[in-house]
Every structure is written in C-alpha cells, then in structure tokens.
Design a protein around this motif. Sequence first.
Motif, PDB file in Angstrom:
ATOM      1  N   LYS A   1       0.826  -1.205   0.000  1.00  0.00           N
ATOM      2  CA  LYS A   1       0.000   0.000   0.000  1.00  0.00           C
ATOM      3  C   LYS A   1       0.858   1.252   0.000  1.00  0.00           C
ATOM      4  O   LYS A   1       1.963   1.272   0.494  1.00  0.00           O
ATOM      5  CB  LYS A   1      -0.906   0.000   1.237  1.00  0.00           C
ATOM      6  N   LYS A   2       0.302   2.293  -0.514  1.00  0.00           N
ATOM      7  CA  LYS A   2       0.983   3.583  -0.428  1.00  0.00           C
ATOM      8  C   LYS A   2       0.645   4.238   0.910  1.00  0.00           C
ATOM      9  O   LYS A   2      -0.300   3.858   1.573  1.00  0.00           O
ATOM     10  CB  LYS A   2       0.495   4.479  -1.559  1.00  0.00           C
ATOM     11  N   GLY A   3       1.440   5.224   1.272  1.00  0.00           N
ATOM     12  CA  GLY A   3       1.121   6.016   2.444  1.00  0.00           C
ATOM     13  C   GLY A   3       1.368   5.339   3.772  1.00  0.00           C
ATOM     14  O   GLY A   3       0.643   5.559   4.737  1.00  0.00           O
ATOM     15  N   HIS A   4       2.396   4.488   3.835  1.00  0.00           N
ATOM     16  CA  HIS A   4       2.786   3.930   5.135  1.00  0.00           C
ATOM     17  C   HIS A   4       3.369   5.041   6.008  1.00  0.00           C
ATOM     18  O   HIS A   4       4.009   5.962   5.504  1.00  0.00           O
ATOM     19  CB  HIS A   4       3.858   2.859   4.949  1.00  0.00           C
ATOM     20  N   SER A   5       3.195   4.901   7.336  1.00  0.00           N
ATOM     21  CA  SER A   5       3.764   5.911   8.229  1.00  0.00           C
ATOM     22  C   SER A   5       5.278   5.711   8.329  1.00  0.00           C
ATOM     23  O   SER A   5       5.796   4.614   8.103  1.00  0.00           O
ATOM     24  CB  SER A   5       3.149   5.788   9.620  1.00  0.00           C
TER      25      SER A   5
ATOM     26  N   ARG B   1      12.637  -0.461   3.415  1.00  0.00           N
ATOM     27  CA  ARG B   1      12.157   0.901   3.146  1.00  0.00           C
ATOM     28  C   ARG B   1      12.961   1.616   2.074  1.00  0.00           C
ATOM     29  O   ARG B   1      12.496   2.603   1.504  1.00  0.00           O
ATOM     30  CB  ARG B   1      12.102   1.734   4.439  1.00  0.00           C
ATOM     31  N   PHE B   2      14.166   1.097   1.763  1.00  0.00           N
ATOM     32  CA  PHE B   2      14.933   1.657   0.640  1.00  0.00           C
ATOM     33  C   PHE B   2      14.104   1.662  -0.649  1.00  0.00           C
ATOM     34  O   PHE B   2      14.385   2.418  -1.561  1.00  0.00           O
ATOM     35  CB  PHE B   2      16.177   0.804   0.361  1.00  0.00           C
ATOM     36  N   ARG B   3      13.130   0.768  -0.717  1.00  0.00           N
ATOM     37  CA  ARG B   3      12.388   0.611  -1.971  1.00  0.00           C
ATOM     38  C   ARG B   3      11.267   1.623  -2.141  1.00  0.00           C
ATOM     39  O   ARG B   3      10.543   1.585  -3.127  1.00  0.00           O
ATOM     40  CB  ARG B   3      11.785  -0.784  -2.018  1.00  0.00           C
ATOM     41  N   THR B   4      11.096   2.495  -1.165  1.00  0.00           N
ATOM     42  CA  THR B   4      10.091   3.539  -1.342  1.00  0.00           C
ATOM     43  C   THR B   4      10.752   4.746  -2.010  1.00  0.00           C
ATOM     44  O   THR B   4      11.971   4.932  -1.931  1.00  0.00           O
ATOM     45  CB  THR B   4       9.520   3.988   0.016  1.00  0.00           C
TER      46      THR B   4
END
Length: 463
Positions: A110-114, A125-128
């Motif tokens: 999903k988009k918009g993770h905190s 998280r590098f992949r965001t």
Amino acid sequence: MMKRSKIKELLKSPPFGKEVLVKGWVRTKRGNRNIAFIALNDGSTINNIQIVVDTASFDDNLLKEISTGACIAVEGMLAESPGKGQNVEIQARKIEIYGKCDAETYPLQKKGHSMEFLREIAHLRFRTNTFGAVFRIRHAMAFAIHKYFNDRGFYYLHTPIITGSDCEGAGEMFHVTTLDLKNVPIDTDGEIDFSNDFFGKETNLTVSGQLEGELGALSLGEIYTFGPTFRAENSNTPRHLAEFWMIEPEMAFYDLNDNMDLAEDFLKYLIAYALENCTEDLQFLNDMIDRDLLGRLRFVLDNEFVRINYTEAVNILTTSGRKWEFPVGFGRDLQAEHERYLVETHFKRPVIITDYPKEIKAFYMKQNDDGRTVRAMDVLFPGIGEIIGGSQREEDYDKLKNRITELKLPEKDLWWYLDTRKFGTAPHSGFGLGFERMILFMTGMSNIRDVIPFPRTPKNAEF
Ligand code: 4AD
Ligand code: MG
C-alpha cells in the motif's frame, strides 16, 4: 549477453529504436488482458521506466508472477512513449524473473505507510520513493564533503573508533571490553581491574575524533575526519542518535573567525552541491514531504549567517517576552527552544553563537581573557537547532593543563594531547558537523532515524 543499462542513463539520453536490457524491482503493474504496463525502478534514479508487455507474446504464468516488489530483467526496444507521464518506454521482448515477491506478505503494497511503520521494516524501506531519495542525497553529501576538503588541500585522517579518552568529557560512552561480564575482575581498591582486559586498560567507542584530529592538524596543517561516533546519552529526540557520523575539520593557524568562515562556506557548498546534483530527489521531497524545502535551502544559501556571542543571545532571549520551558540566564546552556527562537523567530536565518561560558563547554576550548568564556562556536539552523559545534583550541600548555586539573579529567589518558602543547604548539581551530543533522536539513525529513539506514537509539539496535 547484452550489457545492462541503468534506468537513469536511458531516461537521460534515450537511444530510441535500440534494444536495451534493464534490471530492477517492480513498483506497479497495471493493464488489461491484452497489454500490461510495468513501472520498473533500479535505484539509479527516483524515476521508473515503463515496460510495455504485449500479453499475447508471453506465458500467462510468467506474467502472473510479476507483482509489486518482484525483481526482473527485461530486454526490449526503447521507444518513444505515447502515454502520459513519461516519454520513454521499453517494448518487452524477453522477461526473466530473478525473484518473485509474494503479494500476500510483502509489507510495501500500500501507499502512504507511516514513517514509524517503515522504520520497523528498515530492510525494505529503501524501496520507497522517499527513502530512495534520502539515501541518494546522503550519498551525494558524503561525496561532496570529501570533494570540498580535497579541493582545498585538507587531508582525510582516520582517527580511531576505539579510544581510551572522552573527548567531550560528558561520560556518555559505550564501553568496549572482552571481560567476562558474569565474572568481572576486581582490584584491591574494589575497582574493575582492566589490566586483564583486551587492551590492558579501560576503553570505549569514540564520541569524537577531534583530539586525534588535532594531532594531525599540528603537522599536516589542515585535516578532516569523517567517521562514526557513539554517544550513550539517553536522548529520545528526533535529533539524537546513539551512533551518528561526524565530519570534523581541524586546522592549524585558524582563529575562531577563520573557523566560522570555513563552517559557513562549507555548509553553503553542500547545499549548492545538492541543489545542482540531486534535483529530482529534492523536488520529490519538496512535493511530498516538506513544501518549504527548496525555498529554505535557497534562503540559507543566499543569506549571510548571523554571528553573535552567547551573552548577546542570552539578552535577546531574556528580553523576548517569551515564557520558556527551560530557564535562560548567563551560565545556563541553551536548549532547543531557545536556539530555534533565535533562528526561526528572531533572526530568521542561521545563527552562529560564540564565546559560551566555560562551564558549559568542553575542556579543550581556548579561554578568553575575561576568565569566564571560551572561544566556542555553535552553528544553529532552522528546523534543526545545533548543526555544528566547534571552537578555537587552547594552545597554551599551562592553561590547558589547569583546566584538565580543575575538571578532574584523567590526565593519564591525555598526556599525548598535552604533549602537542609542549612541542611546537600553534593556534588552531576546528568543528564537528553532525552528518545526519545535515541530511535532515537537506531532505526536509523530520526524524533523524529516517536519514540513516539503520538507526541506533535507546532500546533499538535492530538490523
Ligand atoms: O557539539 P559536539 O558534541 O562537538 C564535538 O563533538 C566536537 N568534538 C566537535 C569538534 O569541534 N571537532 O558535536 C558536534 C555535532 C553537533 O553539533 C551535532 O550536529 C552532532 O555533532 N551531534 C549529534 N548528532 C546526532 N546525534 C547525537 N547524539 C549528536 N550529538 C552531537
Ligand atoms: Mg555541541
């Protein structure tokens, strides 16, 4: 075998009509029964390249396995894209799957993770887009730091990580030992007997490379260190890490004014470098994280820093009419609320505060003739507070030794430091820039845990 192209290069100067090979991770896949569009990212840029797949030419099962997060290699023809939002696409001829990615359990669907959630999956998280941008900028800043000093004839000096001294004298150190913690040897005075420890003495992780850096500067002229430093302070704030990187230039023959000039020029160089070399990542962060980011960077670049001494700063704070959570007065250290008031409300630009009372600064700072203050300097930045701490150093043997005695610092651990004041001492100065605080400022991120790949903070050393 065709040579792999990086997506950044293909987007920059697209060899239209040529066969290319790209490899990367699927960000999204959409389409219908006849055609599929894959957005592929390989980390070389924040931008994805669009892969167009004519589903009739591929095995259904292969296409099914290409989901968000999967790693694939694609060969195909680079073409001008008729679609909106991109001008380049690859018409896939061959697709190989390196690694499938289970859609049910992949945490980044999903988009918009905190930010808090992403911290718990720091391995992914590098992949965001956000963390890709942050860590590309972090790299660019590290490179620019070396370039800045190299271009100016400073030498990169490697100071030790394991030391027997406490540069800042604050006692916030992580012990380094191989003693059996279940059976610690005690000497006749009831103290821990470190003579049987690995180094035969008490050691800790360094809080700063400065003391050793000074030894280098007093021969090589101008040096800098750039390495990890460690502080066992129990500070749970968005500005503190237990393991952080620090850049510490140290220069012979610089007085405090030269030191301030260097600090200001250095910070502005880094900002200019990022604006020139990290354009797309900065634009993304400006759009998605902090709408004032680019404006703030340009503002700091274009304006002179204010320079005031501590006594003037205290006067401004006491006559401000503000209610402070922490009291203000000569002899008290400035807290984040005071620093931010001076920078963000009063002067509205970066501020360098000098000549702090000696009681609240480290032993090595040059003593002023007033007997009360030292040649310290702190550089304060908007949104950050203290980004640099530094000083002119006490080069006089007797004054330095007296201060060490006054503060009851262990002289046996500092004999080599005192020696330099005996053998050809020289006026000299230096400072320390907290690398992560700089990256916070450069990216507009709000928590220091999100600008270092794997943050170490109280009760947290995962990964
Ligand atoms: O002000 P500090 O403690 O100064 C020194 O260590 C000197 N020996 C530097 C020198 O003169 N060579 O730390 C310098 C900078 C601070 O201004 C801040 O930016 C950063 O290091 N810093 C931290 N950054 C992240 N987490 C922490 N716990 C930090 N403590 C200091
Ligand atoms: Mg400081």
